[in-house]
Design a protein around this motif. Structure first.
Motif, PDB file in Angstrom:
ATOM      1  N   GLY A   1      20.242 100.011  12.392  1.00 13.62           N
ATOM      2  CA  GLY A   1      19.550  99.084  13.270  1.00 13.62           C
ATOM      3  C   GLY A   1      19.731  97.635  12.841  1.00 13.62           C
ATOM      4  N   ILE A   2      19.672  97.379  11.535  1.00 18.16           N
ATOM      5  CA  ILE A   2      19.851  96.020  11.031  1.00 18.16           C
ATOM      6  C   ILE A   2      21.255  95.522  11.350  1.00 18.16           C
ATOM      7  N   GLU A   3      22.251  96.376  11.122  1.00 16.02           N
ATOM      8  CA  GLU A   3      23.627  95.980  11.405  1.00 16.02           C
ATOM      9  C   GLU A   3      23.839  95.716  12.889  1.00 16.02           C
ATOM     10  N   ALA A   4      23.257  96.550  13.743  1.00 17.53           N
ATOM     11  CA  ALA A   4      23.424  96.377  15.187  1.00 17.53           C
ATOM     12  C   ALA A   4      22.749  95.094  15.666  1.00 17.53           C
ATOM     13  N   ARG A   5      21.590  94.795  15.126  1.00 18.81           N
ATOM     14  CA  ARG A   5      20.840  93.619  15.578  1.00 18.81           C
ATOM     15  C   ARG A   5      21.481  92.308  15.142  1.00 18.81           C
ATOM     16  N   PHE A   6      22.018  92.283  13.935  1.00 18.61           N
ATOM     17  CA  PHE A   6      22.497  91.019  13.388  1.00 18.61           C
ATOM     18  C   PHE A   6      24.021  90.962  13.256  1.00 18.61           C
ATOM     19  N   SER A   7      24.732  91.792  13.974  1.00 20.92           N
ATOM     20  CA  SER A   7      26.192  91.836  13.825  1.00 20.92           C
ATOM     21  C   SER A   7      26.863  90.568  14.330  1.00 20.92           C
TER      22      SER A   7
ATOM     23  N   GLU B   1      14.874  85.539   9.672  1.00 22.40           N
ATOM     24  CA  GLU B   1      15.507  86.853   9.807  1.00 22.40           C
ATOM     25  C   GLU B   1      15.634  87.540   8.449  1.00 22.40           C
TER      26      GLU B   1
ATOM     27  N   ASP C   1      12.289  88.912   7.487  1.00 21.05           N
ATOM     28  CA  ASP C   1      11.972  90.094   8.296  1.00 21.05           C
ATOM     29  C   ASP C   1      12.726  91.332   7.788  1.00 21.05           C
TER      30      ASP C   1
END
Length: 261
Positions: A218-224, A136, A139
């Protein structure tokens, strides 16, 4: 790994770093194609053939130029993923803007020089403790690096076109306005018509910040909610007991990434 001082012959008068610095100065002001061995030798006050003792091929020259231009700036992790990635993205953009030739050259010439390795270690450390696994992490870094490179290349292309034609983006839009209005008047482009009425394309800095904000959202939403199996946040590099082959593949994947500065 090739020693700068040859086993035989006279001691070198210049260092690879000095040669790279001159080459970078030429490329910054005149373009990468102008950074020829002949031009560099002239600046250094030596013969072109002499420089081949230091860097036998153009590939060698580009390698030291890339690593010298990217440089290395330390960055201490703050624990705030968004803030840390923002700093990383801004630094990368400024490097590419200082050296307009670097982003396109780097896209086709990934290298693993000392600054590359320091930069990769720093960027992995920045994400340490945020709960991402190594895959992750790679990515996310590749996403940031690829987007910044593309955004800067578009910005530099626009700037180069304006310099070459003498027509900046605002003047070009004014020139195209009558034609655009005639097309929109046909009613065939309702979404474009709405965009023209309500949207205004900002300057390069504003476009960069808006795009970066969308990516970070988007990064924060995906890996929150990235957690380990016991509910604790998973440290960077944790492969959750993966077999050795998987761990090796992860390391190889990180080495292939475009994490460079």
């Amino acid at each position: 790994m090739r020693p700068e001082k040859p086993a035989r012959g006279p001691a070198p008068t210049h260092s690879r770093g000095q040669i790279a610095a001159v080459a970078i100065d030429i490329a910054d002001s005149e373009g990468i194609e102008a950074a020829s061995v002949r031009a560099i030798a002239k600046r250094l006050g030596t013969g072109a053939m002499t420089l081949y003792r230091y860097l036998p091929a153009k590939e060698d020259l580009y390698t030291v130029m890339i690593d010298e231009a990217t440089g290395f700036e330390p960055q201490e992790p703050t624990g705030d993923l968004r803030a840390d990635l923002t700093t990383l993205a801004h630094r990368r953009r400024q490097i590419f803007l200082r050296h307009p030739w670097l982003a396109p050259l780097l896209a086709t010439r990934p290298i693993m020089g000392p600054n590359f390795m320091r930069g990769m270690e720093r960027d992995l450390a920045v994400l340490a403790g945020c709960g991402l696994g190594m895959d992750e992490t790679v990515d996310v870094l590749n996403l940031i690096h690829s987007w910044v490179g593309g955004a800067v290349q578009a910005e530099l292309t626009e700037r180069a076109n304006a310099d070459r034609s003498g027509v900046d983006r605002h003047a070009w839009r004014l020139r195209m306005e009558p034609y655009l209005k005639s097309l929109l008047a046909t009613g065939e482009f309702p979404h474009l018509s709405r965009m023209v009425k309500v949207s205004e394309i900002g300057e390069a800095d504003e476009r960069f910040e808006n795009g970066l904000a969308i990516i970070l959202d988007g990064i924060e939403a995906r890996f929150s909610t990235a957690t380990g199996t016991n509910g604790a946040r998973r440290p960077v590099g944790d492969t959750d007991g993966a077999p050795a082959a998987t761990r090796r593949a992860t390391v190889q994947r990180a080495a292939r990434s475009s994490t460079t500065e």
